[in-house]
Design a protein around this motif. Structure first.
Motif: not given
Ligand code: HEM
Ligand SMILES: [Cu+2]
Lengths: 394, 565
Positions: A253, A256, A265, A297-299, A309-314
């Motif tokens: 993390c 970014c 970010c 769910s970053p989006t 830009l951030m990927p999900s960490f689910q």
């Protein structure tokens, strides 16, 4: 004496009914342990309603039995004189119950607001519900399964998430209950302040599958000294915020979300407890639920001026790790002082309360060497296994 | 007979009636006679009641011991089967589909319901849907609880959720069709002179119920369908891991299921009005209040579903609104209880079985309704929701209400329906045994719940055992009472004495035709010239507090249909 007077004058029935009558009537078969600050209030409303129910039941049953005997049929050809009704009588027995009802509504609502107004100076305990066990984390780093230790006389805020289905965190002695609903943007929060030491049941109150009835734990309320001793005796490996900081590095993390704000970010320092401006002109309060959603769910909510830009960490971070990450973000945030109803779902609700930072601002540099993820996970699984075999039925 | 007022011909005993007019299975399975369809419902719904009752006893047996006697999975399937069967296959259809179907056309002087074929179709929907439910239970059962909360039901449960869902979906159409039939029938088929305010309160209650059925049941169908779609196609509707919202399910579910409790209890209230009036030979005190309170309950019943969600993370503000509205809807129920009680004043009260059930209803419904005040009080509900307190509360209202109403009605009209009388002595004994058994079963559960015993637990901490044992003892007594009733009803079909047209000296059109009635209900279309519950000429009516409204004897009306008010 003046204390009692004040109690009576302010119509606080607590001292009279809550504590006075209880031993007198020996009501332990009727009331469970009364171990939180608001438990007596709940019991008073309950006892009032019990009284009201008895009153109306006796009144109407007596009337029915009296009529039943007095006006029993004497001959089979008998026809009584009809009575159409009475507007006066009927209005009376519509309006009186209506007024009583609205009184009860106000009384109940008042208690509800107390139960869900989370105070801002509370100690956070993190709770994860999982089929079929309770997992707890203390800010100082201790972790427990189906057992929870808390200090007496301190406000405790329970921040709760579930790994699978809906559970409900229920401590009868505290008269406290709240569902824990799965979902990326949902943390449940309740609070209680224990008023006596002892050990009390924790139940899961929302049906959650096969061993729902095995999802039982104990909360042990200790005096402050014992609690401190317990804390220092536990095998804590870093506070929650420290673990979170370590994860923050380890998961990347930090590459970014740079602390100087030069990354692609938003920087996270100072955001916790503040309104964040979003793309599209809205804004959101950066509380536990928001941070959790941003990780899973970053989006869902994009901060103004940044790209999604951030990927999900689910599926990558566990519920406990999420809570550690949040503790970290909180620790580098700024506290706000305003108590708020704990159910954050309402738009426009007052900012959730925040406890003072756990770490100093230099904390992020003093992260303990971190490769304990694997270690702590296996320790965790072990504990889960033993909880499954031993601790479940008690 | 004192109540034979007006010029209505009865067709005497021993003639052609709906039972002997046509023989053989075919004549029953293809019948369009609302009375025969009611009997079909009576037989099938009773079978499901017995099955649901057996599950209830198994549940109580399991709870005799703190560790539970069955495996947790078995127990979970037991209480789910009990709930699903009792709610969807018994309580919802019991009074409207059996008593309503049989009596509604007769009471308004009609030859049949408006759509006889649709009526038969509704029974087939019931049978097909209920069979899906049965197959699911035989195939291993369901373990979600009758509430099917997601995501457990859509993504976690390894049981026959789909089959049961389909069953409930189909049974839903059965109620919708019945509701539709009732509404149209009441509007268009009343006998000459049967004005709206001459309708028996039974009809008012069924009319209000039919409105609720029509508006609420489609929501259930949609909810169940969405649940099925999510389970099969993995579309994220309710499961958050696919982007859905589990609380949405709860809102949709209770949007049907709260009004559904009124679908279960309103028709029973209609029955109780008939019981009290006929068994005390008094017109219902405040007839219009009682009639209108049925409509008020039906309307307000739609506004309070959120009181099942006080601890579901619903916002505090919504909680406040739903709690407030819940108190508003409590009032019409209170009105009914007071009015029924006042009806007894200066009555001529019979001690016969229907009256015992009528009084049993008032007693149990009173406690059930009063404890509704507890569950609607926000701060208190947080503690008692999802505990045995709620179980006790809704059993007092639904079992104490719907079941007592149903049994009372069945006794009142048994002779009318079958042509035979049941044995009065045994019936009174069974009614008293049931009342005692019921209270012993459910009263301890209020205490259990407040002490913190959560619902849907297969095993429990030992300190709760005593109260559970008491409750099981009560359930056993209740079961014995039920068994007695079922036995003497069956016995009476062959051995009971012949029923006369009006054994109770009751008022109402159904008592102006033979027992059992002929296929077309009346030999000649009745013309109604009297008010509901007119046991004596109206000139002698005591009028309290209605100064501007003197009662003049009603004039005969000679139009084809009922006059509008
Ligand atoms: C008129 C007849 C009534 C029936 C048939 C009825 C039936 C039910 C049923 C079946 C439930 C249980 C739902 C579940 O958890 O599975 C329930 C719960 C509840 N009832 Fe009633 N009820 C009636 C009257 C009332 C009244 C008059 C009130 C309000 C004053 C009320 C308030 C509640 C509340 C608030 C709950 C939710 C309690 C909780 O889940 O914690 N009910 N009722
Ligand atoms: Cu659970």
């Amino acid at each position: 004496m003046p204390e009692t007077m004040h109690g009576i004058l302010s119509l606080s029935t607590q001292s009279i009914m809550g504590n006075g009558l209880r031993p007198l009537l020996g009501m332990s078969w009727m009331l469970p342990d009364q171990a939180s600050t608001y438990a007596p209030d709940v019991d008073n409303l309950y006892l009032f309603l019990v009284g009201l129910t008895i009153f109306f039941t006796v009144l109407i049953s007596a009337a029915i039995l009296y009529f039943f005997v007095k006006y029993r049929r004497r001959s089979n050809s008998e026809i009584p004189r009809p009575i159409a009704g009475s507007i006066v009588l009927e209005s009376t027995w519509s309006i009186i119950p209506l007024l009583i009802s609205f009184g009860i509504f106000a009384w109940g609502a008042n208690i509800y607001l107390t139960e869900y107004t989370v105070p801002n100076d509370a100690l956070d305990i993190y709770v994860v519900g999982k089929q079929w066990m309770w997992k707890f984390q203390h800010p100082e780093g201790q972790r427990e399964i189906n057992e929870l230790h808390i200090p007496v006389g301190k406000k405790i805020r329970f921040i709760m998430a579930t790994e699978d289905v809906i559970h409900s965190f229920f401590i009868p002695a505290f008269r406290m209950k709240e569902d824990i609903v799965p979902g990326p943007s949902r943390y449940s929060t309740v609070w209680a302040e224990a008023t006596q030491t002892g050990t009390f049941h924790i139940f899961c109150a929302e049906y959650c599958g096969t061993s729902h009835s095995g999802m039982i734990g104990w909360v042990t309320v200790m005096n402050d000294k014992d609690y401190q001793a317990w804390l220092s005796g536990g095998a804590a490996t870093g506070t929650m915020a420290e673990r979170g900081a370590a994860l923050f590095q380890q998961l990347g993390c930090i590459t970014c979300h740079k602390s100087d704000g030069t990354g692609p970010c938003p920087k996270l320092e100072g955001i916790y407890g503040k309104q964040q401006d979003l793309e599209g002109g809205t804004s959101v309060l950066a509380d536990d639920s928001y941070v959790r959603e941003s990780i899973l769910s970053p989006t869902a909510k994009i901060v103004k001026g940044y790209k999604p830009l951030m990927p999900s960490f689910q599926g990558i971070v566990s519920e406990e790790q999420l809570q550690q990450l949040i503790a970290y973000v909180k620790s580098i945030g700024t506290p706000v002082a305003a108590p708020a109803p704990g159910k954050g779902a309402a738009p426009g609700s007052v900012p959730a309360a925040v406890r003072p930072p756990i770490m100093t601002s230099s904390a992020s540099e003093s992260i303990p060497p971190q490769n304990e993820k694997a270690g702590s996970e296996s320790q965790n699984t072990q504990a889960e296994a033993s909880a499954k075999s031993a601790g479940v039925k008690r | 007979m004192p109540s034979e007022i007006g010029a209505v011909h009865t067709n005497g005993d021993g003639g052609l009636n709906y039972l002997n007019n046509g023989h053989g299975l075919r004549s029953w399975l293809l019948t369009k006679d609302h009375k025969r369809i009611a009997i079909l419902y009576l037989i099938t719904v009773s079978i499901f009641f017995v099955i649901g009752g057996v599950f209830a006893l198994l549940i109580r047996i399991n709870l005799l011991s703190p560790s539970g006697l069955f495996e947790p999975d078995t127990y979970n399937r037991l209480f789910t089967a009990h709930g699903v069967i009792m709610v969807f296959f018994f309580l919802v259809p019991a009074v409207p589909a059996i008593l309503g179907n049989f009596l509604l056309p007769i009471m308004i002087g009609a030859k049949d319901l408006a759509f006889p074929k649709i009526n038969l179709l509704s029974w087939y929907c019931y049978i097909v849907g209920a069979c899906f439910g049965l197959v699911a239970i035989i195939a291993g059962g369901v373990d979600t609880g009758w509430t099917f909360y997601t995501p457990y039901s859509t993504s976690f449960s390894n049981s026959n959720v789909l089959l049961v869902g389909i069953g409930i979906f189909i049974v839903g159409f059965s109620s919708i069709l019945t509701g539709l039939n009732f509404i149209v029938t009441v509007h268009t088929m009343r006998a000459p002179g049967m004005t709206w305010f001459r309708l028996p309160l039974f009809i008012w209650a069924h009319y209000a119920t039919a409105l609720v059925i029509m508006l609420a049941t489609p929501v259930l169908a949609i909810t169940v369908a969405l649940m099925a779609i999510e389970r099969v196609a993995h579309v994220g509707i309710f499961d958050p891991s696919m982007g859905g919202d589990p609380v949405l399910f709860q809102h949709m579910f209770w949007f049907y299921s709260h009004p559904a409790v009124y679908i279960m209890v309103l028709p029973a209230m209609g029955v109780v009005s008939e019981l009290i009036a006929n068994m005390s030979r008094k017109n219902i005190f405040g007839y219009k209040f009682v009639a209108m309170s049925s409509l008020a309950i039906a309307v307000f019943g739609f506004l309070v579903w959120g009181h099942h969600l006080f601890v579901s993370t619903q916002s505090v503000y919504l909680g406040l609104i739903f709690s407030f509205l819940s108190y508003a809807v409590a009032i019409p129920s209170a009105i009914k209880v007071f009015n029924w009680t006042a009806t007894l004043f200066k009555g001529s009260i019979s001690y016969d079985t229907p009256m015992l059930y009528g009084l049993g209803f008032i007693g149990l419904f009173l406690i059930g309704g009063m404890t509704g005040l507890f569950t609607a009080a926000l701060g208190l509900d947080v503690h008692i929701t999802d505990t045995y307190f709620v179980i006790a509360h809704f059993h007092y209202v639904m079992v104490g209400g719907s079941l007592m109403g149903f049994l009372g009605g069945l006794h009142l009209w048994w002779g009318k329906m079958t042509g035979r009388n049941y044995p009065e002595y045994w019936a009174r004994a069974a009614a008293v045994i049931q009342f005692v058994g019921f209270n012993l079963t459910f009263f301890p559960q209020f205490l259990l719940g407040y002490l913190g015993m959560p619902r849907r637990y297969a095993s429990y901490p030992p300190e709760f055992q005593l109260l559970h044992v008491l409750s099981t003892a009560g359930a056993t007594i209740l079961g014995i009472g039920m068994l007695m009733t079922i036995s003497y009803f069956i016995w009476s079909l062959k051995n009971g004495t012949r029923a006369t047209p009006n054994p109770w000296g009751a008022s109402g059109l159904e008592w102006h035709t033979s027992s059992p009635p002929p296929t077309e209900n009346f030999l000649t279309t009745p013309i109604v010239t009297w008010e509901a519950y007119e046991f004596a000429p109206m000139e002698t009516m005591d009028v309290l507090g209605y100064p501007g409204e003197p009662h003049t004897p009603a004039q005969p009306v000679h139009s084809e249909h009922g006059t509008e008010d």
